[in-house]
Scaffold this active site. Structure first.
Site, PDB file in Angstrom:
ATOM      1  N   GLU A  26       1.476  -7.042  -6.305  1.00 44.01           N
ATOM      2  CA  GLU A  26       0.616  -6.062  -5.617  1.00 44.01           C
ATOM      3  C   GLU A  26       1.558  -4.739  -5.388  1.00 44.01           C
ATOM      4  O   GLU A  26       2.689  -4.839  -5.157  1.00 44.01           O
ATOM      5  CB  GLU A  26       0.287  -6.744  -4.196  1.00 44.01           C
ATOM      6  CG  GLU A  26      -0.680  -5.749  -3.428  1.00 44.01           C
ATOM      7  CD  GLU A  26      -1.230  -6.449  -2.327  1.00 44.01           C
ATOM      8  OE1 GLU A  26      -2.244  -5.636  -1.390  1.00 44.01           O
ATOM      9  OE2 GLU A  26      -1.106  -7.524  -2.038  1.00 44.01           O
ATOM     10  N   ASP A  77       9.551   5.403 -12.385  1.00 44.27           N
ATOM     11  CA  ASP A  77       9.608   4.207 -11.307  1.00 44.27           C
ATOM     12  C   ASP A  77      10.436   2.923 -11.839  1.00 44.27           C
ATOM     13  O   ASP A  77       9.961   1.939 -11.635  1.00 44.27           O
ATOM     14  CB  ASP A  77       8.368   3.888 -10.767  1.00 44.27           C
ATOM     15  CG  ASP A  77       8.352   3.084  -9.480  1.00 44.27           C
ATOM     16  OD1 ASP A  77       9.221   3.354  -8.741  1.00 44.27           O
ATOM     17  OD2 ASP A  77       7.248   2.537  -9.201  1.00 44.27           O
TER      18      ASP A  77
END
Length: 458
Positions: A142, A260
């Site tokens: 998630e 990222d």
């Protein structure tokens, strides 16, 4: 998700995988005369005439897919690849109009897959069945963009389904969703998660990608997965990530900056090889002579390039900085920011480099790693590379290609050191001698403590 534009004076930083994301829709590329590229030979010499072997994907390009008409390279994870970056031919997506188009029902035909089951047709309803109607039991991850589910198709094949959070957008398709699809459609590499397609159904947004079954790197470092990573396995993972990011920077049609790179975005296979995932924040350098991309600051706290934060100028060296943080994670076992540690140890990169400077490398070493000369040699050399990657400005930082070359040399030295130590420790097996039997036979000494006569005359 708030889709309103934000001023560059308020950078958005994710404190972790679960925090929100805001997309900056008004970014631009800044052009400058590019410096000439080095023509010296390296381990990444690329043969553009090489045509990789075709590998028809089972999933084809699913559910109104962005079609990549190029060949897909067949890979074998049992094979340790040579130190080269693989080249894959893709037809670039010339327009993203299809991303803005929405249908109520979407399906597509999938070509013959690895299991040889022939063609299949998948729809949103098929994905619902594959994920148990998006059951919580099938959640495998998630993030700020959405939830990732494990999906088992009717022929038994397993995929990962990334479902956008509905509160991330009011109308239309979230920018992160479009951006990730556009990026994934342009790449194919052994150490990048494979893209299968996407679905837009009413207010649902799904991305279908390769399922990597063994969790992420952070879970392995923390001991939540597997049996602990030895130093040789950690070196393999460092090199895998370096190869993946080098491919993004130098061997795609247009350079891609991931933006990222972090341990939780590095997935681990059953064979302990790494695959870089999550391209929601990735940026494509559209102009060939652009030295940087001016954009709102996005990323994860602890991994972000300080120069990018201060100037709002994103470059490939921003990924290099993040990679340096991952190297320190793999060496120390610590998170980039450790709030429960003493003040002088809270920022792991600073603390580890201080240990390196003071000649106390062993103190920076992950306690779960074995202490031996070969391991200490690796820790010191990797920390020296990390120090270059973590330079406060981009100029002194090496390219990702150079990082991979250095890591290949470190791994070579490590294996050679181990071979030498194994040869030195090898000794001839001496037969076991029964001392009691010898005393009894040659000297008449009995070891039985109950015997009153412990010595017999010859």
């Amino acid at each position: 998700m708030n889709q309103t534009r934000r001023s560059p004076i308020s950078p958005v930083i994710r404190s972790g995988s679960g925090s929100g994301q805001v997309w900056n829709q008004s970014s631009s590329s800044t052009s400058k005369s590019s410096t000439s590229k080095s023509s010296s030979a390296s381990i990444y010499s690329l043969n553009k005439d090489q045509q990789p072997k075709k590998d028809a994907s089972f999933f084809g390009f699913l559910a109104r897919v962005l079609t990549c008409t190029g060949d897909i390279a067949a890979v074998d994870e049992d094979h340790h690849p040579p130190p080269t970056i693989q080249s894959f031919t893709h037809t670039s997506v010339e327009s993203n109009k299809i991303l803005y188009h929405s249908n109520s029902t979407i399906s597509s035909k999938a070509s013959e897959g690895p299991h040889g089951t022939g063609t299949d047709e998948l729809s949103f309803q098929d994905i619902c069945k594959a994920t148990g109607n998006f059951s919580a039991a099938n959640i495998i991850g998630e993030g700020g963009f959405g939830v990732v589910y494990k999906g088992t198709l009717k022929n038994g094949s397993v995929i990962a389904v990334k479902r956008a959070k509905k509160n991330n957008y009011d109308t239309g398709t979230p920018m992160e969703f479009k951006n990730e699809i556009l990026t994934l459609s342009k790449i194919e590499h052994l150490n990048l998660v494979r893209y299968y397609g996407y679905i837009e159904h009413a207010d649902e947004r799904l991305i279908l990608v390769e399922y990597v079954p063994n969790g992420n790197l952070r879970e392995h470092i923390d001991g939540k997965r597997g049996n602990g990573l030895e130093i040789g396995e950690r070196l393999d993972i460092m090199i895998d990530v370096a190869h993946a990011v080098t491919y993004l920077h130098a061997y795609t049609d247009q350079p891609i900056i991931h933006r990222d790179i972090k341990s939780s975005n590095i997935l681990i296979t059953d064979k302990l090889r790494a695959k870089v995932a999550d391209f929601a924040l990735a940026r494509i350098k559209v102009e060939d002579d652009a030295t940087h991309i001016s954009t709102q600051v996005r990323g994860t706290a602890g991994y972000m390039d300080p120069e990018y934060i201060s100037t709002y100028q994103l470059t490939d060296r921003s990924d290099v900085y993040s990679f340096g943080v991952v190297l320190v994670e793999l060496v120390t076992g610590r998170l980039p920011i450790e709030l429960h540690k003493p003040t002088n140890e809270r920022f792991t990169t600073k603390w580890a480099l201080q240990r390196l400077k003071g000649g106390e490398v062993v103190l920076a070493m992950d306690p779960k790693l074995r202490r031996n000369p070969a391991s200490l040699m690796v820790i010191e050399k990797v920390l020296r590379l990390a120090r270059q990657c973590l330079a406060p400005t981009k100029q002194p930082r090496p390219s990702m290609k150079k990082c991979a070359e250095i890591l290949w040399k470190i791994r070579k030295d490590f294996h050679e050191h181990n071979d030498v130590m194994a040869a030195a420790n090898h000794s001839v097996q001496v037969p076991e001698i029964d001392a009691r039997k010898n005393r009894r036979e040659f000297f008449g000494i009995e070891d039985d403590s109950s015997s009153n006569q412990r010595f017999q005359s010859a």
